[in-house]
Design a protein around this motif. Structure first.
Motif, short mmCIF file in Angstrom:
data_model
loop_
_atom_site.label_atom_id
_atom_site.label_comp_id
_atom_site.label_asym_id
_atom_site.label_seq_id
_atom_site.Cartn_x
_atom_site.Cartn_y
_atom_site.Cartn_z
N UNK A 38 -17.70 -12.28 29.10
CA UNK A 38 -19.12 -12.19 28.76
C UNK A 38 -20.04 -12.24 29.98
N UNK A 39 -19.44 -12.22 31.16
CA UNK A 39 -20.25 -12.31 32.38
C UNK A 39 -20.62 -13.73 32.75
N UNK A 40 -20.18 -14.71 31.97
CA UNK A 40 -20.51 -16.12 32.22
C UNK A 40 -19.27 -16.98 32.47
N UNK A 41 -18.24 -16.77 31.65
CA UNK A 41 -17.05 -17.62 31.76
C UNK A 41 -16.22 -17.24 32.98
N UNK A 42 -15.94 -18.24 33.81
CA UNK A 42 -15.12 -18.06 35.01
C UNK A 42 -13.64 -18.27 34.66
N UNK A 43 -12.77 -17.72 35.48
CA UNK A 43 -11.36 -18.08 35.41
C UNK A 43 -11.21 -19.49 35.95
N UNK A 44 -10.29 -20.25 35.36
CA UNK A 44 -10.02 -21.59 35.88
C UNK A 44 -9.07 -21.49 37.07
N UNK A 45 -9.07 -22.51 37.90
CA UNK A 45 -8.15 -22.54 39.04
C UNK A 45 -6.72 -22.44 38.54
N UNK A 46 -6.42 -23.12 37.45
CA UNK A 46 -5.06 -23.08 36.90
C UNK A 46 -4.70 -21.68 36.40
N UNK A 47 -5.65 -20.95 35.83
CA UNK A 47 -5.39 -19.57 35.42
C UNK A 47 -5.08 -18.69 36.62
N UNK A 48 -5.87 -18.82 37.65
CA UNK A 48 -5.66 -18.02 38.85
C UNK A 48 -4.29 -18.31 39.44
N UNK A 49 -3.95 -19.60 39.59
CA UNK A 49 -2.65 -19.96 40.15
C UNK A 49 -1.49 -19.46 39.30
#
Length: 163
Positions: free
Chosen positions: A103-114
């Motif tokens: 939605x242009x607002x919610x960021x990926x979490x650090x855990x998702x990226x890792x």
């Protein structure tokens, strides 16, 4: 079950939406956003006979993974798609989706990226992957995911194996 190089928790939830690769080996990894506020809603949709879509892996906000399709099968994630001279990327790719509203607002979490980097690294070890793409890149007139995620950077996932 554990996934990626670091062994993130993986839950197996088989989707009926997959097909034979017809002898093809995955060449690309395609990143998606599930456009849902809840992972259980995505899981329900991917497993519904009505959806006709699937991913190989969904990366949850807490870094855990849900696997829907085995790597030797083609997930139905790319739809009408093209990369270079290749048309229809489902049989040529592995699909990883981020749990994210897109939605242009919610960021990926650090855990998702890792967790995503670890899964991508595991796939790069197992297959001759040529690169990591986005759904927007292979279907630019139809899709924008995951490009609306504020902290998404394709470079993060395309750097290759980490030490």
């Amino acid at each position: 079950e554990r996934g990626g190089r670091r062994g993130w928790p993986v839950r197996w939830t088989p989707s009926p939406h997959h097909s034979d690769r017809r002898g093809l080996t995955p060449r690309w990894i395609v990143l998606h956003a599930d456009v849902s506020p809840r992972e259980d809603a995505t899981e329900s949709w991917i497993c519904s006979p009505a959806s006709k879509v699937s991913y190989h892996v969904l990366v949850h906000r807490d870094g855990s993974l849900t696997r829907f399709v085995t790597d030797d099968r083609a997930a139905w994630a790319c739809g009408e798609s093209r990369w270079g001279h290749v048309v229809g990327l489902n049989r040529h790719s592995l699909s990883l989706a981020f749990a994210n509203r897109h939605d242009g607002k919610e960021h990926l979490t650090v855990r998702q990226i890792d967790a995503a980097i670890d899964q991508i690294d595991a796939w790069r070890i197992a297959f001759p992957i040529e690169g990591v793409l986005t759904h927007a890149m292979i279907s630019p007139l139809r899709k924008s995911d995951p490009m609306r995620i504020p902290n998404f950077s394709l470079t993060t996932f395309n750097e290759g194996l980490r030490p």
